[in-house]
Design a protein around this motif. Structure first.
Motif, short mmCIF file in Angstrom:
data_model
loop_
_atom_site.label_atom_id
_atom_site.label_comp_id
_atom_site.label_asym_id
_atom_site.label_seq_id
_atom_site.Cartn_x
_atom_site.Cartn_y
_atom_site.Cartn_z
N PRO A 77 31.21 33.87 37.01
CA PRO A 77 32.39 34.20 37.80
C PRO A 77 33.53 33.19 37.62
O PRO A 77 33.30 32.02 37.32
CB PRO A 77 31.88 34.17 39.25
N VAL A 78 34.74 33.68 37.82
CA VAL A 78 35.94 32.84 37.77
C VAL A 78 36.65 32.96 39.12
O VAL A 78 36.99 34.07 39.54
CB VAL A 78 36.89 33.28 36.64
N SER A 79 36.83 31.83 39.79
CA SER A 79 37.50 31.84 41.09
C SER A 79 38.97 31.48 40.92
O SER A 79 39.30 30.49 40.27
CB SER A 79 36.83 30.83 42.04
N LEU A 80 39.84 32.28 41.51
CA LEU A 80 41.28 32.03 41.49
C LEU A 80 41.71 31.73 42.92
O LEU A 80 41.64 32.60 43.80
CB LEU A 80 42.04 33.25 40.96
N VAL A 81 42.14 30.50 43.16
CA VAL A 81 42.54 30.10 44.50
C VAL A 81 44.06 29.95 44.54
O VAL A 81 44.64 29.18 43.78
CB VAL A 81 41.88 28.76 44.90
N GLN A 82 44.69 30.70 45.41
CA GLN A 82 46.14 30.68 45.59
C GLN A 82 46.91 30.95 44.29
O GLN A 82 47.87 30.23 43.97
CB GLN A 82 46.59 29.34 46.18
N PRO A 83 46.54 31.97 43.50
CA PRO A 83 47.34 32.28 42.31
C PRO A 83 48.74 32.73 42.73
O PRO A 83 48.94 33.16 43.88
CB PRO A 83 46.57 33.41 41.63
N PRO A 84 49.74 32.64 41.83
CA PRO A 84 51.11 32.96 42.21
C PRO A 84 51.30 34.40 42.66
O PRO A 84 52.15 34.68 43.51
CB PRO A 84 51.92 32.66 40.94
N HIS A 85 50.51 35.32 42.08
CA HIS A 85 50.57 36.73 42.47
C HIS A 85 49.17 37.31 42.34
O HIS A 85 48.23 36.62 41.94
CB HIS A 85 51.57 37.51 41.61
N LEU A 86 49.02 38.60 42.65
CA LEU A 86 47.74 39.26 42.49
C LEU A 86 47.36 39.35 41.02
O LEU A 86 48.22 39.57 40.16
CB LEU A 86 47.80 40.67 43.08
N PRO A 87 46.08 39.22 40.69
CA PRO A 87 45.64 39.43 39.31
C PRO A 87 45.89 40.87 38.89
O PRO A 87 45.67 41.81 39.67
CB PRO A 87 44.14 39.12 39.35
N ASN A 88 46.36 41.05 37.67
CA ASN A 88 46.63 42.39 37.12
C ASN A 88 45.42 42.82 36.31
O ASN A 88 45.16 42.27 35.23
CB ASN A 88 47.89 42.34 36.25
N GLY A 89 44.66 43.77 36.82
CA GLY A 89 43.43 44.19 36.16
C GLY A 89 43.63 44.66 34.74
O GLY A 89 42.86 44.33 33.84
N LEU A 90 44.70 45.43 34.48
CA LEU A 90 44.94 45.95 33.13
C LEU A 90 45.28 44.82 32.17
O LEU A 90 44.82 44.79 31.03
CB LEU A 90 46.08 46.97 33.16
N GLY A 91 46.10 43.88 32.64
CA GLY A 91 46.46 42.75 31.78
C GLY A 91 45.27 41.88 31.45
O GLY A 91 45.09 41.45 30.31
N LEU A 92 44.42 41.61 32.44
CA LEU A 92 43.24 40.79 32.21
C LEU A 92 42.25 41.51 31.29
O LEU A 92 41.62 40.89 30.42
CB LEU A 92 42.57 40.43 33.54
N ALA A 93 42.10 42.81 31.48
CA ALA A 93 41.20 43.57 30.60
C ALA A 93 41.69 43.55 29.16
O ALA A 93 40.89 43.50 28.22
CB ALA A 93 41.09 45.02 31.10
N TYR A 94 43.00 43.54 28.97
CA TYR A 94 43.58 43.51 27.62
C TYR A 94 43.17 42.25 26.86
O TYR A 94 42.97 42.28 25.65
CB TYR A 94 45.10 43.60 27.72
N ILE A 95 43.02 41.13 27.57
CA ILE A 95 42.63 39.89 26.89
C ILE A 95 41.12 39.65 27.02
O ILE A 95 40.62 38.56 26.76
CB ILE A 95 43.40 38.67 27.43
N GLY A 96 40.40 40.70 27.41
CA GLY A 96 38.94 40.63 27.39
C GLY A 96 38.30 40.03 28.61
O GLY A 96 37.13 39.62 28.56
N LEU A 97 39.01 39.98 29.73
CA LEU A 97 38.46 39.43 30.96
C LEU A 97 38.43 40.51 32.04
O LEU A 97 39.46 40.90 32.58
CB LEU A 97 39.31 38.24 31.44
N GLY A 98 37.24 41.02 32.32
CA GLY A 98 37.10 42.07 33.32
C GLY A 98 37.40 41.55 34.71
O GLY A 98 37.00 40.45 35.09
N LEU A 99 38.10 42.35 35.49
CA LEU A 99 38.50 41.93 36.83
C LEU A 99 37.29 41.70 37.73
O LEU A 99 37.36 40.93 38.70
CB LEU A 99 39.43 42.98 37.45
N GLU A 100 36.16 42.33 37.40
CA GLU A 100 34.96 42.16 38.24
C GLU A 100 34.42 40.73 38.19
O GLU A 100 33.64 40.33 39.07
CB GLU A 100 33.86 43.14 37.80
#
Length: 235
Positions: A77-100
């Motif tokens: 798992p990857v924890s994101l604490v206080q990121p600047p905005h919400l994670p974009n599932g489509l963008g993360l999937a494009y670079i091979g990182l599943g939002l799950e």
């Protein structure tokens, strides 16, 4: 064998000459960028310690810079604490990182974010933890660094460039800024000699990874609820 011929690392793996990069037995994960890995002790991002990424503005490429390392961590798992905005599932999937794989932590107060970060580090549950923060007391930085040392977590704090003048227990401090084809990286602190010249690191273009209008699937973001927060952890 004379004393002068003994290499520092033969005395203890944490020792190194100031003119050389440290080559101890520290745990690292490859950065995915040979030009950057060659400049880091052990040849990668250090695990089990604080890494400072200092930025002029959040979202300038810190996630793209970390993407190969996050991929190398497998399914952890990857924890994101206080990121600047919400994670974009489509963008993360494009670079091979599943939002799950991501845990998104939203905290109303700095103390809550610090508490959440410490608990995640102490649990050892995350392969990586990225914490976007502003001004953080040095006592809190030391506390988080200590918590990270008991883990195998890639712990990165993304903080304003102005904090470069502040002291930090981080084992590695990098200042990054945009360039025409990626990022320019200034190595402010490492276990080894200083590097005077900035290091160009090319990045592949990607879709937006964070967005004000992104949506999170199914579950709501985690809300930090501190319990027994020590006084020196607050802002």
């Amino acid at each position: 064998m004379s004393v002068a011929s003994v290499r520092p690392e033969e005395i203890h793996p944490s020792l190194w000459r100031a003119s050389q990069l440290a080559r101890g037995r520290g745990r690292v994960v490859d950065t995915g960028y040979p030009v950057l890995s060659a400049e880091l002790p052990g040849g990668g991002w250090p695990l089990g310690g604080l890494v400072d990424l200092l930025v002029q503005q959040s979202g300038i490429g810190e996630m793209r810079l970390l993407r190969p390392a996050l991929s190398a961590l497998g399914s952890r798992p990857v924890s994101l604490v206080q990121p600047p905005h919400l994670p974009n599932g489509l963008g993360l999937a494009y670079i091979g990182l599943g939002l799950e794989r991501f845990l998104y932590v939203r905290a109303q107060k700095t103390a809550d974010a610090l508490w959440s970060t410490e608990q995640i580090l102490r649990s050892g549950s995350a392969g990586a933890l990225i914490f976007w923060a502003q001004r953080v007391p040095s006592s809190s930085l030391r506390r988080l660094h200590l918590a990270a040392q008991s883990s195998e977590t890639l712990f990165v704090m993304v903080r304003p460039a102005l904090t470069a003048q502040d002291s930090s227990p981080a084992v590695l401090r990098l200042a990054i800024r945009p360039s025409a084809d990626g990022l320019m990286v200034d190595i402010l602190k490492r276990r080894g000699p200083p590097r005077a010249e900035p290091l160009p690191v090319p990045l592949q273009p990607t879709p937006v990874l964070f967005s004000r209008h992104a949506r999170l699937p199914r579950r709501s973001p985690a809300i930090a609820v501190p319990r027994g927060v020590p006084a020196d952890v607050g802002a």
